[in-house]
Design an enzyme around this catalytic site. Structure first.
Site, mmCIF file in Angstrom:
data_model
loop_
_atom_site.group_PDB
_atom_site.id
_atom_site.type_symbol
_atom_site.label_atom_id
_atom_site.label_comp_id
_atom_site.label_asym_id
_atom_site.label_seq_id
_atom_site.Cartn_x
_atom_site.Cartn_y
_atom_site.Cartn_z
ATOM 1 N N THR A 253 0.954 -1.319 0.136
ATOM 2 C CA THR A 253 -0.024 -0.101 0.184
ATOM 3 C C THR A 253 0.873 1.252 0.118
ATOM 4 O OG1 THR A 253 -1.859 1.112 1.089
ATOM 5 C CG2 THR A 253 -0.204 0.053 2.477
ATOM 6 N N GLY B 244 0.920 -4.691 4.672
ATOM 7 C CA GLY B 244 -0.004 -5.803 4.669
ATOM 8 C C GLY B 244 -0.317 -5.904 6.192
#
Length: 528
Positions: A350, A433
């Protein structure tokens, strides 16, 4: 204070505004937006859109986002849930009839409806001064005119080579010359640029209906997906209030479920009952307590958390003192708790962005396509790389995170905000994560317990107790590794570093901002 004899990064200081991202180009764009009169929300979305092009392994317009925004740094905190839903046809019975017991991560079934673009539009409606027509221009330019691949992105590209070779349209779009992009390469993505131009002109509707949506649906259905145009057209962002807890005199806020921020809050509730300062920041005891708190909190998450629109989630009960105390008394310093092994189905990538503008509007913002390079499915004509967030669902009737029509999966991405006496003191986040709740806890306790500044807190060596093994960065001292083994931890070294983080500390008395950005990524903090 850092020792300038050693390699490291200095904390960045500014008076007016500041941003910290995982890529210098995104930080620069955010500062440019704020210099031009934009808000923290404007800056975050401009940066996120650019990262959706230049950091394709981590984020994209085919993914989801969450955000916490506090106007003026002391107003009501608003939580934005920009996570997508499963198709209306995605019943658990459909999967069980076909003997599919888990969602294949590179299949169309792993693709939930992308939520980012709608979330960006919703946030700008509420907190922006600029529109997508202006804020997407840097991303459009990067896609059409080319961008230079940064070192950490090249590292991830190389590690994702086999996945991209076997994906849907990924070889065409993401493997220039048939090999992974290397640091310094210039990448062009004209199809993605055209898609971004359409969104800049037509807004969120250009993405969720019309030619772009039709191409995404055609691509997914062509490889077995259950998606329909109605699934895309009906998507909407949820605006809600954050959930929080108190740690060392600070209120710590997270987006509510289906976000997993409650995991971090449970960790803080457990660690608040221990005096961490009795142990050095780099010590067996500190790492052990962090691991035990994580094991308890992750067990809770996997047992109780799902989409509250479809299952009951007792947030108040989970955050109550009694929940933490049930386990705290059993924690031992010479051994591990007897807990079931938790194996979450997701461990994605991300990007996290933190922004504070000159009016002290605060934006804690995170955007993701789940696993590195998402589902490895690129829409046929649009260049949109689709997330595999639906891979986080269980195919297990009765489980709170079991797949169901229009249900949102249990997420991993969590933006955070710490306040004191109602005022924002630190918007922060840690990517990576399943590491994110642990990473946020690690950074916050580095600061509030051990007196680190934001950069020191982010730099500190990390570990993640995951699937029964304590994964430790190479920077964790050998004596700590051996000490953890002696009390029963199985340990291993991680291939890549654990996550990446950004934080901005607001000093209201001095009227200044201090920012830090993770050396595990390519980015920086930047202010003016």
């Amino acid at each position: 204070m850092r020792n300038f004899h050693f390699a490291g990064r200095s904390t960045v200081h500014a008076q007016n505004a500041m941003v910290a991202t995982s890529h210098p180009a995104a930080a620069l764009v955010a500062v440019d937006v704020m210099r031009a009169g934009g808000t923290a929300a404007d800056a975050a979305i401009a940066a996120s859109a650019l990262l959706a092009v230049i950091e394709p392994q981590s984020t994209g317009i085919g993914g989801d986002c969450f955000a916490l925004i506090q106007p003026k740094g002391e107003g009501k905190i608003v939580a934005y849930n920009g996570s997508g839903r499963a198709p209306a046809a995605a019943t658990v019975e459909w999967y069980l009839e076909r003997k599919i017991n888990s969602v294949p991560l590179t299949s169309a079934h792993a693709v939930s409806i992308p939520g980012s673009v709608d979330a960006w539009a919703t946030i700008l409606r509420d907190h922006g001064k600029m529109g997508l027509d202006t804020l997407l221009q840097p991303a459009i330019k990067a896609a059409e005119e080319g961008y230079i691949v940064a070192p950490r992105i090249a590292f991830d590209w190389k590690n994702g080579f086999d996945k991209l070779k076997n994906g849907t349209n990924t070889e065409r779009y993401l493997l220039p010359h048939g090999k992974p992009a290397a640091a310094g390469d210039v990448i062009h993505q004209p199809e993605l640029g055209k898609t971004l131009r359409a969104i800049a002109k037509g807004g969120r509707d250009a993405f969720y209906s019309g030619a772009i949506a039709e191409d995404m649906v055609e691509t997914l259905r062509g490889i077995g997906g259950l998606h329909t145009l109605e699934d895309f057209a009906s998507h909407a962002t949820e605006t809600t209030s954050p959930i929080g807890t108190i740690y060392k005199g600070h209120d710590v806020w997270q987006c509510p479920p289906n976000g997993p921020g409650i995991t971090m809050l449970v960790m803080l509730n457990i660690l608040s009952r221990f005096d961490l300062t009795k142990f050095p920041a780099l010590s067996v005891e500190r790492f052990h307590l962090e691991a035990e708190a994580a094991r308890i909190a992750y067990m809770m998450r996997e047992q109780y958390i799902g989409d509250p629109a479809q299952v009951h989630v007792d947030v108040a009960g989970i955050l109550a003192k009694e929940f933490a105390e049930e386990h705290i008394s059993k924690i031992r310093m010479d051994g591990l708790l007897d807990l079931p092994n938790v194996a979450p189905p997701m461990n994605p990538s991300t990007v996290y962005i933190t922004v504070v503008d000159k009016d002290r509007n605060v934006c804690s913002f995170i955007n993701s396509i789940a696993h590195s390079f998402g589902s490895a499915i690129v829409s046929n004509k649009t260049g949109v790389l689709l997330q595999n967030r639906a891979g986080g669902f269980r195919i297990q009737p009765g489980h709170p995170n079991c797949i169901a029509p229009r249900k949102r999966p249990l997420h991993t991405i969590i933006p955070s905000l710490a306040t004191k006496n109602g005022r924002a003191v630190m918007p922060f986040g840690v990517m990576g994560g399943q590491y994110q709740p642990v990473g946020q806890t690690h950074v916050l306790t580095n600061m509030l317990d051990y007196g680190c500044d934001v950069q020191e807190a982010i730099d500190m060596p990390r570990g993640l107790h995951y699937e029964g093994v304590y994964q430790l960065e190479d920077s964790v001292p050998a004596a700590i590794v051996e000490g953890l083994k002696k009390i029963g931890h199985k340990t291993t070294s991680v291939v890549g570093p654990l996550g990446g983080g950004q934080a901005i500390w607001i000093d209201w008395d001095k009227g200044t901002l201090a920012g830090g950005s993770d050396p595990r990524k390519d980015g920086c903090a930047l202010g003016y």
